[in-house]
Design an enzyme around this catalytic site. Sequence first.
Site, short mmCIF file in Angstrom:
data_model
loop_
_atom_site.label_atom_id
_atom_site.label_comp_id
_atom_site.label_asym_id
_atom_site.label_seq_id
_atom_site.Cartn_x
_atom_site.Cartn_y
_atom_site.Cartn_z
N TYR A 64 -2.66 -0.97 10.27
CA TYR A 64 -2.92 -1.56 8.92
C TYR A 64 -4.36 -1.95 9.28
CZ TYR A 64 -3.33 -3.87 4.64
OH TYR A 64 -4.13 -4.46 3.36
N TYR A 113 -6.65 10.53 11.20
CA TYR A 113 -5.95 10.71 12.46
C TYR A 113 -6.23 12.24 13.01
CZ TYR A 113 -2.87 7.13 10.64
OH TYR A 113 -2.38 5.80 10.56
N TYR A 144 0.85 -1.21 0.03
CA TYR A 144 -0.05 -0.06 -0.19
C TYR A 144 0.88 1.31 0.04
CZ TYR A 144 -3.22 3.53 1.71
OH TYR A 144 -3.95 5.01 1.76
N ASN A 156 -0.65 10.32 2.05
CA ASN A 156 -1.74 9.47 2.50
C ASN A 156 -3.04 10.19 3.04
OD1 ASN A 156 -3.28 7.33 3.55
ND2 ASN A 156 -1.45 6.40 4.53
#
Length: 160
Positions: free
Chosen positions: A86, A131, A23, A124
């Site tokens: 993850y 977050y 990823y 990302n």
Amino acid sequence: MIREARPDDIPQILAFVRELAEYERALDDARATAEQLHTALFGPHPAAFAHIAEDDGTGEPVGFALWFLNFSTWKGVHGLYLEDLYVRPEARGGGHGKALLATLAQICVDRGYGRLEWSVLDWNEPSIGFYKSLGAVPMDEWTVFRLTGAPLAALGTAGN
């Protein structure tokens, strides 16, 4: 459900590590072996810890968090550094990532650790948004530096 990793989780953790590396567009850099992970997590002197997120319905592992302790000389207490978080794509949005982070936050609270921190790739955006929604703040004034490979070896042998 979130639970502490067990030795029989090593193959699953290794699979998660590789999926995360893919990823993050760095699969060739994921070279850890099952033996290395076992030693790090369950050897005589564990250097890291892991938690597994399981699907509430099937009990199948859908994600993990791998972390270790750091220390703040300014605060005089440990902190928790999240190395990997993850959740498989098909399980995202089900609360597993938040549950993993909440578990780690609870460990910090229970043990008197001063912070929970991690790094995220600049591109990302989905993770950064997630977050921030939890109240995490980017440390924009800090830049991560890393020594690996030949420069690490050269510096390590420079004083010998």
